[in-house]
Design a protein around this motif. Structure first.
Motif, mmCIF file in Angstrom:
data_model
loop_
_atom_site.group_PDB
_atom_site.id
_atom_site.type_symbol
_atom_site.label_atom_id
_atom_site.label_comp_id
_atom_site.label_asym_id
_atom_site.label_seq_id
_atom_site.Cartn_x
_atom_site.Cartn_y
_atom_site.Cartn_z
ATOM 1 N N ALA A 1 3.076 1.147 -7.674
ATOM 2 C CA ALA A 1 3.765 -0.116 -7.755
ATOM 3 C C ALA A 1 3.020 -1.228 -8.641
ATOM 4 O O ALA A 1 3.368 -1.888 -9.581
ATOM 5 C CB ALA A 1 3.729 -0.662 -6.296
ATOM 6 N N THR A 2 1.535 -1.055 -8.486
ATOM 7 C CA THR A 2 0.771 -1.901 -9.186
ATOM 8 C C THR A 2 0.771 -1.498 -10.741
ATOM 9 O O THR A 2 0.742 -2.280 -11.417
ATOM 10 C CB THR A 2 -0.689 -1.871 -8.598
ATOM 11 N N LEU A 3 0.656 -0.466 -10.944
ATOM 12 C CA LEU A 3 0.712 0.362 -12.306
ATOM 13 C C LEU A 3 1.822 -0.070 -12.850
ATOM 14 O O LEU A 3 2.042 -0.481 -14.206
ATOM 15 C CB LEU A 3 0.609 1.781 -12.373
ATOM 16 N N SER A 4 3.025 -0.096 -12.193
ATOM 17 C CA SER A 4 4.277 -0.417 -12.915
ATOM 18 C C SER A 4 4.482 -1.743 -13.453
ATOM 19 O O SER A 4 5.232 -2.059 -14.148
ATOM 20 C CB SER A 4 5.523 0.349 -11.931
ATOM 21 N N ARG A 5 4.140 -2.472 -12.304
ATOM 22 C CA ARG A 5 4.266 -3.976 -12.404
ATOM 23 C C ARG A 5 3.300 -4.577 -13.585
ATOM 24 O O ARG A 5 3.624 -5.174 -14.512
ATOM 25 C CB ARG A 5 3.865 -4.825 -11.175
ATOM 26 N N GLN A 6 2.149 -3.674 -13.675
ATOM 27 C CA GLN A 6 1.015 -4.243 -14.872
ATOM 28 C C GLN A 6 1.661 -3.648 -16.005
ATOM 29 O O GLN A 6 1.410 -4.264 -17.394
ATOM 30 C CB GLN A 6 -0.373 -3.626 -14.458
ATOM 31 N N PHE A 7 2.320 -2.710 -16.086
ATOM 32 C CA PHE A 7 3.145 -1.999 -17.347
ATOM 33 C C PHE A 7 4.093 -2.950 -17.885
ATOM 34 O O PHE A 7 4.155 -3.447 -19.032
ATOM 35 C CB PHE A 7 3.536 -0.761 -16.883
ATOM 36 N N CYS B 1 8.482 2.997 -7.053
ATOM 37 C CA CYS B 1 7.659 1.909 -6.511
ATOM 38 C C CYS B 1 7.448 0.957 -7.494
ATOM 39 O O CYS B 1 7.121 0.991 -8.722
ATOM 40 C CB CYS B 1 6.263 2.478 -5.977
ATOM 41 N N PHE B 2 7.835 -0.411 -7.046
ATOM 42 C CA PHE B 2 7.511 -1.404 -8.014
ATOM 43 C C PHE B 2 7.094 -2.641 -7.098
ATOM 44 O O PHE B 2 5.959 -3.346 -7.499
ATOM 45 C CB PHE B 2 8.902 -1.886 -8.808
ATOM 46 N N SER B 3 7.612 -3.030 -6.263
ATOM 47 C CA SER B 3 7.114 -4.191 -5.234
ATOM 48 C C SER B 3 6.487 -3.844 -4.173
ATOM 49 O O SER B 3 5.909 -4.613 -3.219
ATOM 50 C CB SER B 3 8.528 -4.921 -4.901
ATOM 51 N N GLU B 4 6.450 -2.465 -3.855
ATOM 52 C CA GLU B 4 5.569 -2.011 -2.765
ATOM 53 C C GLU B 4 4.044 -2.234 -2.954
ATOM 54 O O GLU B 4 3.601 -2.826 -4.007
ATOM 55 C CB GLU B 4 5.817 -0.615 -2.502
ATOM 56 N N ALA B 5 3.261 -1.910 -1.728
ATOM 57 C CA ALA B 5 1.872 -2.109 -1.921
ATOM 58 C C ALA B 5 1.063 -0.561 -2.092
ATOM 59 O O ALA B 5 0.797 -0.117 -0.949
ATOM 60 C CB ALA B 5 1.373 -2.891 -0.416
#
Length: 405
Positions: free
Chosen positions: A21-27, A13-17
């Motif tokens: 996904a949130t954790l991955s984007r923040q990482f 998950c990266f772009s999903e809600a």
């Protein structure tokens, strides 16, 4: 960090809600801010490679054989067709570890790449897939007698847990967002396991975004509208509030899932606007008077931190409240049943000073859980896990890999 580790993250998950996904984007954003060598493999609308500062993103398009796991999450059983191409992208990066976030198609690809390149594999647990399997089958076989349905549900949960543990047992060490899961992973896999905290963006989620003008009491929820989230409880909560003579409230249930239509039909004072993102989501959080989260299956519940950062009191199941660190009567309320949810919501409805006091305490608590601290701790955990499993590269090896990349 004098000699930062080179991390390759494979995330389903990266772009999903959702929280993963949130954790991955923040990482990825943290690695970019700190100029840490970071490679992220995830799905996307096209297959491509993008480099920005110290971060390399390898995006993979799932094929026509992909099937849905949830409203915005799919699994491609033939994603292995990319294994040689992805390996060719990862090899020159010289990762010191491969981190996978789930036993999905991207996670399996990460497992294969780590094995091929002889790189230590780290796996983090974010979703209680076994409990989801049990609860969804329970709903699917609702036409059966209760004893039969319960037997099917329990059996599915146990076999799903066994399958997940076999997969996670292939990693060198494991990460989980709560202590109970850390202990279970250690017990069932025999591998070292460590706590991986979650955080929140306290600038994006803030009480300052509140802009409501109406006087109705806003009861909010953000997350999947699915059986394992126990969202039908909102209908019970509405009936209970109506029985107590209250009609000055409104439910705002943000998200998608197969329970959305049922909620639309069974809530008199409810709206389901679907998925919100960015500023619209942050504003929706801030405009809530209470955030109600009835799920008992979440390993953490990242949306709780987002609500608390918005200055909103939370009412949660005791299991989830303990995992996040919600203090009963201080930053929110623990509610084991519908009666407790009702009483907690009524307390906040009847006392604006109480709502403001608990909301302010929730905001203060969330400010101690910012993402920078989470990922600084994670890199320390990587170091510890690699050392305990005999995989820690020397400072010289790290320097050489940085020079050749």
């Amino acid at each position: 960090m004098i000699s930062p580790l080179r991390v390759a993250l494979f995330t389903d998950c990266f772009s999903e809600a959702n929280g993963v996904a949130t954790l991955s984007r923040q990482f990825a954003a943290f690695a970019s801010r700190r100029q840490l060598p970071f490679l992220c493999v995830h799905s996307g609308p096209r297959t491509q490679i993008a480099c920005q500062r110290s971060v390399t993103a390898v995006e993979i398009k799932r094929g026509p054989a992909a099937f849905p796991l949830d409203h915005d999450l799919s699994c491609d059983p033939f994603l292995s067709r990319y294994k040689n191409w992805v390996t060719a992208q990862v090899r020159p990066f010289h990762p010191h570890l491969v981190h996978i976030t789930a036993p999905g198609d991207i996670g399996i690809l990460g497992l294969w790449v780590a094995h091929t390149l002889r790189v230590p594999l780290v796996a983090s647990w974010h979703t209680n897939l076994h409990e989801y399997a049990g609860q969804r089958l329970n709903k699917l076989f609702s036409f059966l007698p209760d004893t039969w349905r319960e037997r099917i549900s329990v059996t599915a949960e146990e076999w799903s847990l066994r399958a997940c543990m076999r997969f996670y047992g292939l990693a060198r060490f494991l990460l989980a967002p709560n202590e109970a899961m850390v202990h279970l992973l250690q017990q069932r896999t025999g591998k070292p396991a460590f706590l991986m905290a979650h955080g929140v963006d306290t600038e994006a989620y803030s009480p300052q975004r509140r802009c409501r003008r109406d006087r109705s009491f806003s009861i909010g929820y953000v997350g999947r509208l699915t059986p394992e989230k126990n969202v039908r409880m909102f209908a019970d909560l509405e009936r209970s509030l109506l029985d107590r003579g209250r009609r000055d409230f409104r439910f705002t249930l943000i998200g998608e899932g197969n329970e959305r239509d049922w909620l639309r039909k069974n809530l008199e004072f409810g709206e389901t606007p679907g998925i919100l993102r960015g500023e619209a989501l942050a504003e929706a959080f801030a405009n809530m008077d209470v955030f109600v989260f009835p799920s008992r299956t979440d390993t953490f519940g990242l949306v709780l931190l987002e609500a608390m950062a918005s200055g909103v009191p939370v009412v949660v199941s005791p299991e989830t409240g303990a995992r996040v660190g919600v203090r009963h009567g201080v930053t929110g309320f623990h509610a084991p049943d519908v009666h407790s949810f009702t009483e907690s919501v009524l307390q906040l409805m009847n006392s604006e000073p109480l709502r403001q006091r608990i909301g302010a305490a929730a905001r203060i608590f969330s400010c101690s859980r910012v993402w920078n601290g989470v990922f600084e701790r994670l890199y320390w955990t990587y170091e510890r896990g690699l050392e305990e499993t005999g995989c820690r590269p020397s400072d010289r090896a790290i320097a050489e890999s940085q020079t050749t990349s």
